[in-house]
Design an enzyme around this catalytic site. Structure first.
Site, PDB file in Angstrom:
ATOM      1  CB  ALA A 296      -0.891  -0.021   1.231  1.00 31.18           C
TER       2      ALA A 296
ATOM      3  N   GLY B 218       0.516  -4.965   0.908  1.00 30.46           N
ATOM      4  CA  GLY B 218      -0.668  -5.064   0.056  1.00 30.46           C
ATOM      5  C   GLY B 218      -0.379  -5.764  -1.265  1.00 30.46           C
TER       6      GLY B 218
ATOM      7  CD  GLU C 266      -2.497  -7.559   2.978  1.00 31.62           C
ATOM      8  OE1 GLU C 266      -2.090  -6.412   2.686  1.00 31.62           O
ATOM      9  OE2 GLU C 266      -3.250  -7.790   3.936  1.00 31.62           O
TER      10      GLU C 266
ATOM     11  CD  GLU D  14       1.589  -5.222   5.544  1.00 28.07           C
ATOM     12  OE1 GLU D  14       2.474  -6.082   5.756  1.00 28.07           O
ATOM     13  OE2 GLU D  14       0.690  -5.363   4.698  1.00 28.07           O
TER      14      GLU D  14
HETATM   15  N1  COA Z   1       4.601   3.160  -0.677  1.00 31.72           N
HETATM   16  C1  COA Z   1       5.009   4.311  -1.222  1.00 31.72           C
HETATM   17  N2  COA Z   1       6.159   4.456  -1.897  1.00 31.72           N
HETATM   18  C2  COA Z   1       6.930   3.369  -2.021  1.00 31.72           C
HETATM   19  C3  COA Z   1       6.574   2.132  -1.479  1.00 31.72           C
HETATM   20  C4  COA Z   1       5.343   2.045  -0.791  1.00 31.72           C
HETATM   21  N3  COA Z   1       4.905   0.899  -0.262  1.00 31.72           N
HETATM   22  N4  COA Z   1       7.561   1.235  -1.768  1.00 31.72           N
HETATM   23  C5  COA Z   1       8.481   1.907  -2.457  1.00 31.72           C
HETATM   24  N5  COA Z   1       8.125   3.195  -2.623  1.00 31.72           N
HETATM   25  C6  COA Z   1       8.831   4.261  -3.326  1.00 31.72           C
HETATM   26  C7  COA Z   1      10.041   4.760  -2.528  1.00 31.72           C
HETATM   27  O1  COA Z   1       9.640   5.698  -1.562  1.00 31.72           O
HETATM   28  C8  COA Z   1      10.863   5.358  -3.637  1.00 31.72           C
HETATM   29  O2  COA Z   1      10.318   6.605  -3.981  1.00 31.72           O
HETATM   30  P1  COA Z   1      11.298   7.894  -4.241  1.00 31.72           P
HETATM   31  O3  COA Z   1      12.179   7.463  -5.388  1.00 31.72           O
HETATM   32  O4  COA Z   1      10.344   8.997  -4.580  1.00 31.72           O
HETATM   33  O5  COA Z   1      12.071   8.075  -2.981  1.00 31.72           O
HETATM   34  C9  COA Z   1      10.616   4.422  -4.803  1.00 31.72           C
HETATM   35  O6  COA Z   1       9.394   3.748  -4.513  1.00 31.72           O
HETATM   36  C10 COA Z   1      11.691   3.371  -4.981  1.00 31.72           C
HETATM   37  O7  COA Z   1      11.839   2.675  -3.770  1.00 31.72           O
HETATM   38  P2  COA Z   1      13.248   2.496  -3.009  1.00 31.72           P
HETATM   39  O8  COA Z   1      12.957   2.281  -1.562  1.00 31.72           O
HETATM   40  O9  COA Z   1      14.171   3.603  -3.353  1.00 31.72           O
HETATM   41  O10 COA Z   1      13.777   1.150  -3.702  1.00 31.72           O
HETATM   42  P3  COA Z   1      14.798   0.105  -3.067  1.00 31.72           P
HETATM   43  O11 COA Z   1      15.153  -0.816  -4.189  1.00 31.72           O
HETATM   44  O12 COA Z   1      15.908   0.791  -2.357  1.00 31.72           O
HETATM   45  O13 COA Z   1      13.968  -0.702  -1.971  1.00 31.72           O
HETATM   46  C11 COA Z   1      12.043  -1.887  -1.117  1.00 31.72           C
HETATM   47  C12 COA Z   1      12.905  -1.531  -2.360  1.00 31.72           C
HETATM   48  C13 COA Z   1      10.841  -2.654  -1.644  1.00 31.72           C
HETATM   49  C14 COA Z   1      12.855  -2.774  -0.172  1.00 31.72           C
HETATM   50  C15 COA Z   1      11.600  -0.604  -0.402  1.00 31.72           C
HETATM   51  O14 COA Z   1      11.073   0.307  -1.345  1.00 31.72           O
HETATM   52  C16 COA Z   1      10.572  -0.820   0.664  1.00 31.72           C
HETATM   53  O15 COA Z   1      10.899  -1.308   1.741  1.00 31.72           O
HETATM   54  N6  COA Z   1       9.288  -0.421   0.390  1.00 31.72           N
HETATM   55  C17 COA Z   1       8.215  -0.489   1.338  1.00 31.72           C
HETATM   56  C18 COA Z   1       7.725  -1.899   1.516  1.00 31.72           C
HETATM   57  C19 COA Z   1       6.623  -1.926   2.568  1.00 31.72           C
HETATM   58  O16 COA Z   1       6.846  -1.662   3.725  1.00 31.72           O
HETATM   59  N7  COA Z   1       5.417  -2.294   2.128  1.00 31.72           N
HETATM   60  C20 COA Z   1       4.279  -2.372   2.991  1.00 31.72           C
HETATM   61  C21 COA Z   1       3.536  -1.088   2.984  1.00 31.72           C
HETATM   62  S1  COA Z   1       2.123  -1.120   4.091  1.00 31.72           S
END
Ligand code: COA
Length: 261
Positions: A67, A112, A115, A135
């Site tokens: 999400a 999400g 999910e 989460e």
């Molecule tokens: N919601 C909003 N934005 C998200 C996102 C999410 N769930 N997951 C990734 N993004 C965005 C990042 O903020 C980043 O945006 P920016 O370039 O404007 O800063 C972009 O997507 C790229 O992500 P980034 O974190 O730089 O890539 P990465 O390869 O370093 O890491 C992940 C990848 C998946 C490990 C990391 O993005 C992450 O942990 N995301 C969240 C996962 C999460 O907690 N999901 C559950 C949400 S309830």
């Protein structure tokens, strides 16, 4: 209908490919994506030419990374509850789609996104895929039925390990525990998904629809009620032209031509 966060391709072979298209945000599910998914699923379900659905994510890195955290960060409790319930209904509509739904998991499937993959009937992962429910690392928990679908798929113990650790599971481990049906090379993911879908939709449409109904409905019934439900659907299929065609074709040693009626 035109979508801003989805690419919807209706192919000649009856397969629709829906690509969540926010690659710069790793295809995170914001309110627009959820609203558009709701419309797209309803549109595709109503289109008899569409026999099966493949869901995937745009770009090289992610299926869906969860999400949208920037929206969740601002949500009030009332808003967050509405977000969860709305997302749950959209995922329900995917699970209840009348034809097969494959998640082509082409990278991160987190929160999400995991999910969403769980709501699909079948998950095929690329070898770089990583799945999980992080989460709890954000002071949140699953809100799109991950606490319900994950234990039903992989068992309570493994589900709780994933849900409580928030750690990602790689594709190989996801396959080992039954979280994904198969793992394929990244470049082969869409072709493998299309090939499996092609085999499924070659079968009688109503047989597929009622089988999905029997599995979905039956899992929430007593075994006895579920068997009764299955028997009723089996009986209804015997009223269809496709049952006459399928059994006749077998006896006449020729391929069946199904019409979905
Ligand atoms: N919601 C909003 N934005 C998200 C996102 C999410 N769930 N997951 C990734 N993004 C965005 C990042 O903020 C980043 O945006 P920016 O370039 O404007 O800063 C972009 O997507 C790229 O992500 P980034 O974190 O730089 O890539 P990465 O390869 O370093 O890491 C992940 C990848 C998946 C490990 C990391 O993005 C992450 O942990 N995301 C969240 C996962 C999460 O907690 N999901 C559950 C949400 S309830």
């Amino acid at each position: 209908m035109a979508y801003t966060t989805l690419l919807v391709e209706k192919r000649q072979d009856g397969i629709a490919v829906v690509t969540i298209n926010r690659p710069d945000k790793l295809n995170a599910l914001n309110a627009t994506v959820i609203a558009e998914l709701q419309s797209a699923i309803a549109e595709l379900d109503a289109d008899a030419a569409v026999r099966g659905l493949i869901l995937t994510g745009a770009g090289e890195k992610a299926f869906v990374a969860g999400a949208d955290i920037s929206e969740l960060a601002k949500a009030t409790p009332i808003e967050a509850r509405a977000v969860a319930l709305r997302g749950q209904r959209v995922l329900d509509s995917i699970e209840r789609f009348r034809g097969p739904v494959i998640a082509a998991v082409n990278g991160f499937a987190l929160g999400g996104g995991c999910e969403l993959a769980l709501a699909c009937h079948i998950r095929i992962a690329s070898d770089n895929a990583r799945l999980g429910t992080p989460e709890v690392k954000l002071g949140l928990m699953c809100g799109y039925a991950g606490t319900q679908r994950l234990p039903r798929l992989v068992g309570r113990g493994r589900a709780l390990e994933i849900l409580l650790s928030g750690e990602m599971v790689n594709a190989e481990e996801a396959f080992r525990i039954g979280l994904v049906n198969r793992v394929v090379a990244k470049d082969a993911l869409m072709n493998e998904s299309l090939a499996l879908m092609g085999k499924m939709i070659a079968n009688a449409p109503l047989s597929l629809q009622y089988t999905i109904d029997a599995v979905n409905g039956g899992l929430d019934m007593s075994f006895e009620d579920a068997q009764d439900h299955e028997g009723t659907l089996f009986g209804v299929l015997c009223s269809t032209a496709d049952k006459t065609e399928g059994t006749s074709a077998f006896l006449e040693k020729r391929p069946a031509k199904f019409q979905g009626r």
